[in-house]
Design a protein around this motif. Sequence first.
Motif, PDB file in Angstrom:
ATOM      1  N   LEU A   1       0.989  -1.297   0.091  1.00  0.00           N
ATOM      2  CA  LEU A   1      -0.071   0.070  -0.079  1.00  0.00           C
ATOM      3  C   LEU A   1       0.773   1.322   0.092  1.00  0.00           C
ATOM      4  O   LEU A   1       0.714   2.130  -0.725  1.00  0.00           O
TER       5      LEU A   1
ATOM      6  N   ARG B   1       2.500   1.943  -3.429  1.00  0.00           N
ATOM      7  CA  ARG B   1       1.527   2.370  -4.172  1.00  0.00           C
ATOM      8  C   ARG B   1       0.833   3.944  -3.881  1.00  0.00           C
ATOM      9  O   ARG B   1       1.040   4.661  -4.895  1.00  0.00           O
ATOM     10  N   LYS B   2       0.585   4.220  -2.737  1.00  0.00           N
ATOM     11  CA  LYS B   2       0.069   5.627  -2.368  1.00  0.00           C
ATOM     12  C   LYS B   2       1.305   6.654  -2.460  1.00  0.00           C
ATOM     13  O   LYS B   2       1.042   7.610  -2.930  1.00  0.00           O
TER      14      LYS B   2
ATOM     15  N   ARG C   1       1.423   7.532  -6.257  1.00  0.00           N
ATOM     16  CA  ARG C   1       0.131   8.168  -6.671  1.00  0.00           C
ATOM     17  C   ARG C   1       0.311   9.594  -6.110  1.00  0.00           C
ATOM     18  O   ARG C   1       0.106  10.340  -6.965  1.00  0.00           O
TER      19      ARG C   1
ATOM     20  N   GLU D   1      -3.380  18.670  -3.483  1.00  0.00           N
ATOM     21  CA  GLU D   1      -3.930  18.421  -2.129  1.00  0.00           C
ATOM     22  C   GLU D   1      -2.998  17.633  -1.253  1.00  0.00           C
ATOM     23  O   GLU D   1      -3.093  16.735  -0.705  1.00  0.00           O
ATOM     24  N   VAL D   2      -1.631  18.486  -1.542  1.00  0.00           N
ATOM     25  CA  VAL D   2      -0.638  18.147  -0.357  1.00  0.00           C
ATOM     26  C   VAL D   2      -0.246  19.405   0.151  1.00  0.00           C
ATOM     27  O   VAL D   2      -0.562  20.446   0.010  1.00  0.00           O
TER      28      VAL D   2
END
Lengths: 203, 203
Positions: free
Chosen positions: B6, B9-10, B13, B44-45
């Motif tokens: 996870l 992958r994140k 992204r 959105e970070v």
Amino acid sequence: MEPVGLRARKKLRTRDAIADAAISLFLARGFEQVSVSDIAATAEVSKPTLFRYFATKEDLVLHRFADHNGEAARVVRDRGPDIAPLTALHRHFRAGLDRFEPVTGLNDHPEVVAFHRLVFTTPSLAGRLTQYLLDDEDALAAVLGPGIGARLQAAQVIAVHRVLARTNWQRIADGRTAHDVQPEAIVEADQAFAQLRHGTGDS
Amino acid sequence: MEPVGLRARKKLRTRDAIADAAISLFLARGFEQVSVSDIAATAEVSKPTLFRYFATKEDLVLHRFADHNGEAARVVRDRGPDIAPLTALHRHFRAGLDRFEPVTGLNDHPEVVAFHRLVFTTPSLAGRLTQYLLDDEDALAAVLGPGIGARLQAAQVIAVHRVLARTNWQRIADGRTAHDVQPEAIVEADQAFAQLRHGTGDS
DNA sequence: GTTACCGGGTTGCTTTTTTAACCCAGTAAC
DNA sequence: GTTACTGGGTTAAAAAAGCAACCCGGTAAC
């Protein structure tokens, strides 16, 4: 205004992602046929994260009811002056019927109907839902006042909600439309609250 | 298999979200007209998170080139036996032309063309790109061997890449299609590498 | 010529998430 | 009657992200 930063926004999204994954898997395969690991994988979060958002597997389904937790108590607490508790509750339920709110059972969106069937036909879900209702009852009793009288009234109000909603849902599950059912739902609600106010009339 | 959990992958992204937001804002408004805060907000970070993924504002654009970092060195290192370094490099560039890879400049996707124009017409970007090329050159020199000979050869190879790519891009920027330009691009590449092998022939 | 703002980049601290390992209950295999 | 698996739920440590506040160079206002 409440501060809605990145963190808060992403938490909401994560919660929604988990809930959506759960509901759609449950509707597709049934409650018991889906493991929480499946849900976590679908929502792309880890299992501990899932449990940080929802305490139990059942809550993945029932959080929609949980959102209404304490609503009855709130309605009574926030009622205007010179309004009796029962009147406020009656009007609130009536407003729910007018808006076809899912909690009232008067909603024929296929998704909502399937959701209700899922809850009512899965014992562990129905059981936990009962717990929620008891909590609701406690909160309502507390705001109605001390003593056995308040407790009894609270119990009766919650029972009325439950019966009315289930009745509405049952008719819709039998194939009728929400619009079609609405008039009798309103009549029955009026009757139910009248009974609460004046007693059944039986001697 | 490489472990793709996870987390990995994140992270990918997030990186993509930042890079995509950056590129699209830059293409829409120009490099200087976009602040890193704008990019962070769009992706959105938070700003620190953005800088954890990309060291500088320029790198937000140039990471696509950075992905090719050390490629020349790698090509030489991984070449088969009995293959000369120059041969391997030539074949590799030729393969890039065959596949219309953006690094070769031989690509007429509007997005790619606009991207190249952005880089070449923004001084700070062009400057930083040069740095990347120097790193590439160092890596290539190292794998070619010690001594001034290797350094010179490396410098010449990188220069050839740069000139060929810019020439291809310029023709496409002038309105021609990649398909149309491809034949002469191949001829020129062959000529360039032949010159590297045998000298210019000037006395 | 201060003062104030803006934008690139950094720092320290806190919150959130992942990971991997584990506990416990039920249950199927042999 | 162990053994081993599955599924709900937990724990501790480490990674990642967010937040707020800051530094620093430029530049506009007055």
